[in-house]
Design an enzyme around this catalytic site. Structure first.
Site, PDB file in Angstrom:
ATOM      1  N   SER A   1       3.684  -2.298  10.368  1.00 64.93           N
ATOM      2  CA  SER A   1       5.144  -2.368  10.521  1.00 64.93           C
ATOM      3  C   SER A   1       5.729  -3.723  10.116  1.00 64.93           C
ATOM      4  CB  SER A   1       5.550  -1.985  11.950  1.00 64.93           C
ATOM      5  OG  SER A   1       5.140  -0.652  12.231  1.00 64.93           O
TER       6      SER A   1
ATOM      7  N   GLU B   1      -5.133  -5.099  10.612  1.00 62.70           N
ATOM      8  CA  GLU B   1      -4.116  -4.077  10.830  1.00 62.70           C
ATOM      9  C   GLU B   1      -4.396  -3.372  12.153  1.00 62.70           C
ATOM     10  OE1 GLU B   1      -2.201  -2.812   6.855  1.00 62.70           O
ATOM     11  OE2 GLU B   1      -3.981  -1.581   7.118  1.00 62.70           O
TER      12      GLU B   1
ATOM     13  N   GLY C   1       2.741   2.118  10.977  1.00 62.27           N
ATOM     14  CA  GLY C   1       3.673   3.233  10.835  1.00 62.27           C
ATOM     15  C   GLY C   1       4.395   3.601  12.127  1.00 62.27           C
TER      16      GLY C   1
ATOM     17  N   HIS D   1      -9.521   0.941   5.304  1.00 61.74           N
ATOM     18  CA  HIS D   1      -8.203   1.123   5.911  1.00 61.74           C
ATOM     19  C   HIS D   1      -8.331   2.013   7.152  1.00 61.74           C
ATOM     20  CE1 HIS D   1      -4.067   2.328   6.563  1.00 61.74           C
ATOM     21  NE2 HIS D   1      -3.738   1.243   5.906  1.00 61.74           N
TER      22      HIS D   1
ATOM     23  N   ASN E   1       0.869  -1.177   0.000  1.00 64.90           N
ATOM     24  CA  ASN E   1       0.000   0.000   0.000  1.00 64.90           C
ATOM     25  C   ASN E   1       0.902   1.222   0.000  1.00 64.90           C
ATOM     26  OD1 ASN E   1      -1.746   2.087   0.564  1.00 64.90           O
ATOM     27  ND2 ASN E   1      -2.401   1.302   2.564  1.00 64.90           N
TER      28      ASN E   1
ATOM     29  N   GLU F   1      -6.670   4.402   8.179  1.00 59.39           N
ATOM     30  CA  GLU F   1      -6.534   5.845   7.933  1.00 59.39           C
ATOM     31  C   GLU F   1      -7.834   6.424   7.368  1.00 59.39           C
ATOM     32  OE1 GLU F   1      -2.888   5.344   5.750  1.00 59.39           O
ATOM     33  OE2 GLU F   1      -1.991   4.672   7.628  1.00 59.39           O
TER      34      GLU F   1
ATOM     35  N   LYS G   1       0.130   4.268  -0.172  1.00 49.53           N
ATOM     36  CA  LYS G   1      -0.474   5.438   0.493  1.00 49.53           C
ATOM     37  C   LYS G   1      -0.259   6.698  -0.356  1.00 49.53           C
ATOM     38  CE  LYS G   1      -0.205   3.022   4.870  1.00 49.53           C
ATOM     39  NZ  LYS G   1      -0.056   3.057   6.329  1.00 49.53           N
TER      40      LYS G   1
HETATM   41  P1  13P Z   1       3.121   0.258   7.795  1.00 50.95           P
HETATM   42  O1  13P Z   1       3.657  -0.999   7.152  1.00 50.95           O
HETATM   43  O2  13P Z   1       3.837   1.496   7.346  1.00 50.95           O
HETATM   44  O3  13P Z   1       3.015   0.123   9.274  1.00 50.95           O
HETATM   45  O4  13P Z   1       1.621   0.438   7.247  1.00 50.95           O
HETATM   46  C1  13P Z   1       0.741  -0.628   7.309  1.00 50.95           C
HETATM   47  C2  13P Z   1      -0.469  -0.267   6.538  1.00 50.95           C
HETATM   48  O5  13P Z   1      -1.238   0.593   6.929  1.00 50.95           O
HETATM   49  C3  13P Z   1      -0.706  -0.965   5.266  1.00 50.95           C
HETATM   50  O6  13P Z   1      -1.975  -0.713   4.781  1.00 50.95           O
END
Ligand code: 13P
Length: 250
Positions: A213, A167, A173, A95, A10, A97, A12
């Protein structure tokens, strides 16, 4: 039934077209002999560029979101029809976010899941608890609610095109990964919920990715767990040097 590992990146809100093209080319070359299922989800503005580069490869094209309506007066939104037109095969929905920064709720996410499936796209439905929900002992309840509500009205047939991504929000992150044991326990629980909704065959075959992560040095230990069938990778998917070792974990 043996489930095939599904590793997705992803991207982002990162990368210009030129930067996306560099990474897409590197991944096509590096993953062509890879044994797992692969997907990358670039930002909307780079989908067309990346689509052309991965078209004849073993990497699927994903989008990170879609509008809740098919088309119409929705300034700033991107429709499922526009995504299909670009060659998108899968859309990531729910997601964390989207849920927490943009306040998408289970009802809205469910409508998006239904719309995407209706138009023939596959879906990665993300679920996961906040830190305070975990600390309150509510991780399972939150994941159950997000799974059940997200899948409302979806037939068993359509469900076969859904992947679940667990997740935990506190691991995204942050560099904090759920331990393989903690992640596996939630994955097992989600699998049980899927069994209640769609029966044991669906529970056995559903792919449940872990995200939060995931890095080259923790991927293999996570993937070794019985109920972890892949990864949804954020930060480490932005460079081939970190994504390829995850995608080719052994
Ligand atoms: P990270 O791997 O940066 O923690 O992000 C995970 C994520 O949100 C994938 O959709």
């Amino acid at each position: 039934m043996a489930r095939k590992y599904f590793i997705a990146g992803n991207w982002k809100m990162h990368k210009t077209r030129a930067e996306a093209a560099v990474l897409a080319r590197e991944l096509v070359a590096a993953l062509k002999d890879g044994r797992h299922k692969y997907l990358i989800a670039p930002g909307f503005t780079t989908l067309e560029t990346v689509a052309a580069l991965i078209k004849d490869s073993n990497i699927l094209l994903g989008a990170q979101n879609c509008a809740v309506e098919e088309q119409g007066a929705h300034t700033g939104e991107v429709s499922v029809l526009q995504l299909k037109d670009l060659g998108v095969q899968t859309v990531i929905l729910g997601h964390s976010e989207r849920r927490h920064i943009y306040k998408e709720d289970d009802g809205l996410i469910n409508r998006k899941v239904r719309l995407a499936l209706k138009h023939g796209l596959d879906v990665i439905l993300c679920v996961g608890e906040l830190l305070e929900e975990r600390e309150d002992g509510r991780a399972e309840a939150v994941c159950k609610r997000q799974t059940v509500e997200g899948l409302k009205g979806i037939s068993a047939d359509d469900f076969s095109r859904v992947t679940i991504a667990y997740e935990p929000v506190w691991a995204i992150g942050t560099g904090k990964t759920a331990t393989p044991e903690d992640a596996d326990a939630i994955h097992a629980y989600i699998r049980k919920v899927i069994g209640e909704l769609y029966g044991s065959g669906a529970a056995e075959s559903v792919i449940i990715q872990y995200g939060g992560s995931v890095k080259p040095d923790n991927a293999a230990a996570l993937m070794a767990k019985e109920n972890i069938d892949g990864a949804l990778v954020g930060g480490a998917s932005l460079e081939s040097g970190t994504f390829v070792p995850i995608a080719k974990f052994s």
